[in-house]
Design a protein around this motif. Structure first.
Motif, short mmCIF file in Angstrom:
data_model
loop_
_atom_site.label_atom_id
_atom_site.label_comp_id
_atom_site.label_asym_id
_atom_site.label_seq_id
_atom_site.Cartn_x
_atom_site.Cartn_y
_atom_site.Cartn_z
N ALA A 235 0.85 -1.19 0.00
CA ALA A 235 0.00 0.00 0.00
C ALA A 235 0.89 1.24 0.00
O ALA A 235 2.09 1.17 0.28
N GLN A 236 0.26 2.35 -0.30
CA GLN A 236 0.97 3.63 -0.31
C GLN A 236 1.56 3.91 1.07
O GLN A 236 0.91 3.73 2.10
N ALA A 237 2.84 4.33 1.06
CA ALA A 237 3.50 4.67 2.32
C ALA A 237 4.55 5.74 2.04
O ALA A 237 4.81 6.09 0.87
N TRP A 238 5.13 6.25 3.10
CA TRP A 238 6.22 7.22 2.97
C TRP A 238 7.34 6.84 3.94
O TRP A 238 7.07 6.33 5.04
N VAL A 239 8.56 7.08 3.52
CA VAL A 239 9.68 7.00 4.45
C VAL A 239 10.32 8.39 4.47
O VAL A 239 10.31 9.11 3.46
N PHE A 240 10.85 8.77 5.61
CA PHE A 240 11.48 10.09 5.69
C PHE A 240 12.72 10.02 6.55
O PHE A 240 12.89 9.13 7.40
N ASP A 241 13.65 10.96 6.27
CA ASP A 241 14.90 10.99 7.04
C ASP A 241 14.81 12.07 8.12
O ASP A 241 13.76 12.71 8.29
N SER A 242 15.90 12.27 8.82
CA SER A 242 15.88 13.20 9.95
C SER A 242 15.74 14.66 9.50
O SER A 242 15.53 15.54 10.33
N ASN A 243 15.89 14.89 8.16
CA ASN A 243 15.66 16.24 7.64
C ASN A 243 14.25 16.39 7.07
O ASN A 243 13.97 17.35 6.35
N CYS A 244 13.41 15.43 7.36
CA CYS A 244 12.02 15.43 6.89
C CYS A 244 11.92 15.38 5.36
O CYS A 244 11.00 15.97 4.78
N ASN A 245 12.85 14.71 4.72
CA ASN A 245 12.73 14.47 3.28
C ASN A 245 11.89 13.23 3.08
O ASN A 245 12.31 12.12 3.42
N PHE A 246 10.70 13.41 2.53
CA PHE A 246 9.76 12.29 2.38
C PHE A 246 9.92 11.64 1.02
O PHE A 246 10.12 12.32 0.00
N THR A 247 9.86 10.31 1.00
CA THR A 247 9.88 9.56 -0.25
C THR A 247 8.61 8.72 -0.30
O THR A 247 8.31 7.98 0.65
N SER A 248 7.89 8.83 -1.39
CA SER A 248 6.68 8.04 -1.57
C SER A 248 7.08 6.62 -1.98
O SER A 248 7.84 6.43 -2.93
N VAL A 249 6.60 5.63 -1.24
CA VAL A 249 7.00 4.24 -1.50
C VAL A 249 5.79 3.32 -1.36
O VAL A 249 4.70 3.77 -0.98
N GLN A 250 6.01 2.07 -1.68
CA GLN A 250 5.01 1.03 -1.43
C GLN A 250 5.58 0.11 -0.35
O GLN A 250 6.71 -0.36 -0.45
N LEU A 251 4.80 -0.12 0.68
CA LEU A 251 5.21 -1.05 1.73
C LEU A 251 4.09 -2.06 1.96
O LEU A 251 2.90 -1.73 1.81
N ASN A 252 4.50 -3.27 2.34
CA ASN A 252 3.52 -4.30 2.63
C ASN A 252 2.61 -3.85 3.78
O ASN A 252 3.08 -3.33 4.80
#
Lengths: 402, 312
Positions: A235-252
Motif C-alpha cells: 500500500a501507499q506509504a512514505w519514508v522520511f529521514d531526519s531532515n524530513c525528506n519524504f519519499t513516496s513508497v510502497q510497503l507491505n
C-alpha cells in the motif's frame, strides 16, 4: 612394587653401586626461615636392583645440625621394601635418606612446624551465580572435621546451598545452589559455616554484585518485523529521514501494521524504519507537521541506522531483553544488567542475556509465572512477536555475566 | 424467492441465536500456558443453539468461521495483527467479542455482529476485561509494545458495547481508529485521544499493575491498582524517588458518566511498588483488596476499604 601411588612425592634412582641421597629440610613456609618439625610421617618404599649389599640410612638432624637419631636398614638380595618401619623423632630440622643399591621413593609426607599455630579457617574465596559455584577453603588440624553449610543471604530469607551431609575435613569445596527452587529475593552475601570442634567457624562473603532472583519468569519473544517475510498486498506509504525528506513508497500492509504496533521494522528496500508519531516530539513532531497529503503516523516511517532499545544501544538478537520496569530507571533492572536464565528442571543455564530495552506491558501477562520478560529474538518473521521462549528461573546478576 | 427465503432463514436464525442462547456460551480461554501461536489448535466456541464459532488459519491470518444448522457458513477475516485468539465471549447488542493476542501484552478486541456476520468494531489495548453482563470492556490504551526510549503512560479507557463504533469514539475520530476508543476513566483529567507515549519528562507516568480489571458481579463498578511517581523528597541532597500505589474504583451507576475515585494504599521508595491486585471481594459498603508483590507491608497487602473512603 608396592602398589605405591604414582607419582611419588620425591625419590631417586641411584647409579649402579653408588650412594645417592634425598634431603628433606623444614622451613617456615611464610618466610623461609629454618624451622623444626614434629609429628612427621611419610611412607618410604624401595626396590633393590643388585645382588650385593643394599642399605638405606635415615638420619634426623635438629636445627643446629646435631644428629638426633639415625636408622640403618640392611638387606640382601633382590626385592622390594614396602613401607619402611621408620621411627620419627621430634624437633627435626632435616632428614637425610641415603641408600645404596635401591630405587627409593617417599610419599604422604605429613608434618607440623614446631611452635607454629595451626590456623583453623573457613574461607569463601569466590561466589559465582552464573557458574553456580561457591568456592570454600577449609583448613584445620589433622583429623578435624565438621558439617559444612552454605547459605545465600537475602533481604527476606536465607537460602541453603546443597552441601555434603557428612562432616568434611580440611580442603577446598565447590558448593552449588538448587537455583530453580531459590525464592524470589535480593541476595547480598553468602555465608559458610563449618561446624568444627571446638569452635565452629563462619565466613561471610559480600557479593560484588547482588543476585536479584526473580523466580520463574515467562520469556516471551519479540523481533524486528521483516517486510520480506510479510505476505499480502502493498500500500501507499512514505519514508522520511531526519531532515524530513519524504519519499513516496510502497510497503507491505501487514509490515506497516507491525511497525506501528512494535515500534520498529526492517523494510526490504529502505532499511530500518521507525514508528514516529507527532507526540514523540523532536524529529517526529517536526516531520509530522510536513506530512505529504495522505500520510499518517501509521504509514509514514522514520529511517534509522539501527534498532535501538530504551537504553539507546543497539539491540542484539538472542542477547537483549526488554523488562518492566525499564532498565533505564535503575529500579530493579539497570541498562546492561546480566539476566541469567536457568532451566527449571535441570538447573542448567539456558543463557545469560542483557537488559537493553523496556517492555511497558511486562508488568502483566505472566501466564502462570512470577514475572514477564520479552526477549529479543533473531527470528525473521513478519510479526513482531513470535511464540514464547518458555518459562525459566531468572535472576539479574548485575555485572556477573560469565 | 430463494433470496427471500435465505433472508428469512437468516433472520429466524439470528432471532433463535439470541432467544435460545444463554447469556454466555462455552467460553474459551487460552491465556494460561504462554504464547505458542505455532501450536494453537483450531479453537471453537459453541452456543447452545448450535451456532459454532471456529478459529482457523495461521498467525496473522486467522479467520472466524461461523456455522449454524441451516445457514451457509460465514468466514470473517480477523485483524492481521492477531497471533492467536485468547477468548471469545458473548456481549450485548447481539455481538461476540473475540480477543486476540497480538504479542508483547497487546490485545486486539474484535466485536462481531452476529446478525449481519461482520466486524462491528475493532480496537487494540492492554488487559481488555469484559464486564460480567457483557456491556463494557475496560482496557489500557494502545501504545507500541517496544517504544524505545520514549516515555509511556497507561490510560484506562472504557468501551460501551451497547453504543457501537461511532459513539465509542470522540467527535472527529474515525471509526477505523484503533487507539482513541472509549471513554477515558483514568488517570483523572485525560481525554480519550490524548497521547500516551512520547510524553514529556515532566509528565507523570501512570502504570496499571494488574493483569485484568476486577469487575463487580453486577457490572456496576470495576477496580484496579495503579501507581505513579510522586514528588520526590530530598535525602542527603539527592532526590529520593517515591511511587504511590492507588486502588482505583470506577463507578458505573450512571453508565454514560463513569465516576473514578482513588484510595491511596502506600508510598514506596523507588520507581515502582511492584505490587498487583490478586483478588477483590465486593461487599455492600466496602471491598476487600488483596495485593501480591514485594514492597508493601503485610497490613497494606490485605485491605478492607469502605466505598466512601475513595476520593475523586
Amino acid at each position: 612394587v608396592c602398589g605405591s601411588p604414582f607419582p611419588a612425592l620425591m625419590g631417586y634412582y641411584p647409579d649402579f653401586g653408588l650412594v645417592s641421597s634425598t634431603i628433606i629440610t623444614f622451613v617456615d613456609p611464610t618466610d623461609g626461615i629454618p624451622a623444626e618439625a614434629n609429628n612427621i610421617s611419610f611412607r618410604l618404599d624401595a626396590e633393590a636392583f643388585a645382588l650385593y649389599g643394599y642399605t638405606i640410612n635415615i638420619a634426623f638432624y635438629d636445627i643446629n645440625g646435631n644428629l638426633i637419631s639415625q636408622q640403618l636398614y640392611d638387606y640382601t638380595g633382590y626385592g622390594g621394601v614396602c613401607g619402611l618401619p621408620i621411627q620419627f623423632p621430634s624437633n627435626v630440622h632435616q632428614i637425610a635418606i641415603t641408600s645404596r643399591g635401591f630405587y627409593t621413593w617417599i610419599y604422604n609426607l605429613n608434618f607440623q612446624i614446631a611452635g607454629a599455630t595451626v590456623n583453623t579457617s573457613c574461607k569463601i574465596t569466590s561466589a559465582s551465580f552464573v557458574n553456580n559455584a561457591v568456592m570454600v577453603q577449609l583448613s584445620g588440624p589433622s583429623g578435624s572435621s565438621g558439617i559444612l553449610t552454605v547459605t545465600a543471604n537475602g533481604t527476606s530469607n536465607n537460602y541453603a546451598a546443597v552441601t555434603p551431609t557428612e562432616p568434611v575435613g580440611s580442603g577446598a569445596y565447590t558448593i552449588s545452589f538448587d537455583r530453580p527452587n531459590m525464592p524470589k529475593d535480593t541476595y547480598t552475601s553468602v555465608t559458610a559455616n563449618w561446624d568444627v570442634s571446638p569452635t565452629p567457624l563462619m565466613d561471610t562473603f559480600t557479593l560484588p554484585n547482588n543476585w536479584i532472583v526473580m523466580g520463574i519468569i515467562r520469556h516471551s519473544q519479540y523481533n524486528t518485523p521483516a517486510e520480506a517475510i510479510c505476505k499480502g498486498p502493498s500500500a501507499q506509504a512514505w519514508v522520511f529521514d531526519s531532515n524530513c525528506n519524504f519519499t513516496s513508497v510502497q510497503l507491505n500492509s501487514k509490515f506497516m501494521e507491525q511497525v506501528y504496533m512494535n515500534g520498529t521494522g526492517k523494510s526490504q528496500s529502505y532499511g530500518i524504519l521507525k514508528y514516529c508519531p507527532s507526540s514523540w516530539g523532536g524529529i517526529c513532531s517536526t516531520c509530522a507537521a510536513k506530512y505529504p497529503q495522505g500520510a499518517t503516523s501509521q504509514n509514514a516511517f522514520l529511517k534509522v541506522a539501527s534498532v535501538t532499545g530504551a537504553c539507546n544501544t543497539e539491540l542484539v538478537p538472542d542477547v537483549s531483553v526488554a523488562t518492566y520496569p525499564s532498565p533505564k530507571t535503575n529500579n530493579l533492572f539497570s541498562c546492561s544488567d546480566a539476566i541469567l536464565l536457568v532451566n527449571t528442571k535441570s538447573d542448567i543455564n539456558k543463557a545469560v542475556k542483557e537488559a537493553d530495552d523496556e517492555c511497558p506491558a511486562c508488568n502483566k501477562d505472566f501466564r502462570g509465572a512470577q514475572g514477564h520478560i520479552d526477549d529479543y529474538s533473531p527470528s525473521e518473521a513478519c510479526s513482531a512477536h513470535i511464540g514464547d521462549l518458555g518459562k525459566f528461573w531468572t535472576a539479574d546478576t548485575k555485572g556477573e555475566s560469565q | 424467492v430463494k433470496k427471500q427465503l435465505l433472508v428469512i432463514c437468516m433472520l429466524l436464525g439470528a432471532a433463535a441465536f439470541f432467544l435460545m442462547a444463554p447469556a454466555h456460551g462455552t467460553e474459551i480461554k487460552l491465556r494460561a500456558g504462554g504464547s505458542e501461536p505455532e501450536a494453537q489448535d483450531p479453537t471453537a466456541y459453541q452456543l447452545d443453539n448450535g451456532t459454532v464459532l471456529e478459529i482457523s488459519g495461521e498467525p496473522l491470518d486467522l479467520q472466524l468461521l461461523i456455522t449454524r444448522p441451516g445457514i451457509k457458513p460465514v468466514s470473517i477475516a480477523l485483524p492481521e495483527s492477531i497471533l492467536e485468539v485468547s477468548s471469545i465471549d458473548r456481549v450485548v447488542g447481539r455481538q461476540v467479542a473475540v480477543i486476540g493476542d497480538a504479542g508483547g501484552g497487546l490485545y486486539d478486541v474484535v466485536l462481531v455482529d452476529m446478525t449481519q456476520y461482520r466486524i462491528a468494531d475493532y480496537f487494540m489495548g492492554y488487559s481488555p476485561t469484559i464486564s460480567p453482563d457483557g456491556r463494557f470492556i475496560a482496557f489500557v490504551k494502545f501504545y507500541p509494545t517496544h517504544p524505545g526510549p520514549v516515555k509511556v503512560s497507561d490510560f484506562v479507557l472504557l468501551y460501551d458495547v451497547a453504543h457501537g463504533a461511532v459513539n465509542n469514539r470522540p467527535a472527529g475520530i474515525s471509526i477505523y481508529d484503533r487507539e482513541s476508543v472509549g471513554t477515558a476513566v483514568y488517570p483523572p483529567g485525560i481525554k480519550t485521544q490524548d497521547p500516551d507515549s512520547g510524553l514529556p519528562d515532566t509528565a507523570i507516568s501512570y502504570k496499571i499493575m494488574d493483569d485484568d480489571f476486577f469487575w463487580s458481579p453486577d457490572s456496576s463498578m470495576f477496580v484496579f491498582s495503579a501507581e505513579h511517581k510522586v514528588k520526590s523528597d530530598l535525602k542527603d541532597g539527592a532526590a529520593l524517588i517515591k511511587t504511590q500505589l492507588d486502588l482505583v474504583l470506577v463507578d458505573l451507576a450512571m453508565p454514560n458518566a463513569p465516576k473514578t475515585s482513588v484510595f491511596t494504599v502506600a508510598a514506596c521508595v523507588g520507581a515502582s511498588c511492584m505490587e498487583y491486585l490478586k483478588s477483590i471481594e465486593f461487599g455492600a459498603d466496602s471491598l476487600n483488596a488483596h495485593f501480591g508483590g514485594g514492597r508493601i507491608t503485610e497490613k497494606q497487602r490485605k485491605l478492607r476499604v469502605r466505598y466512601d473512603q475513595f476520593r475523586q
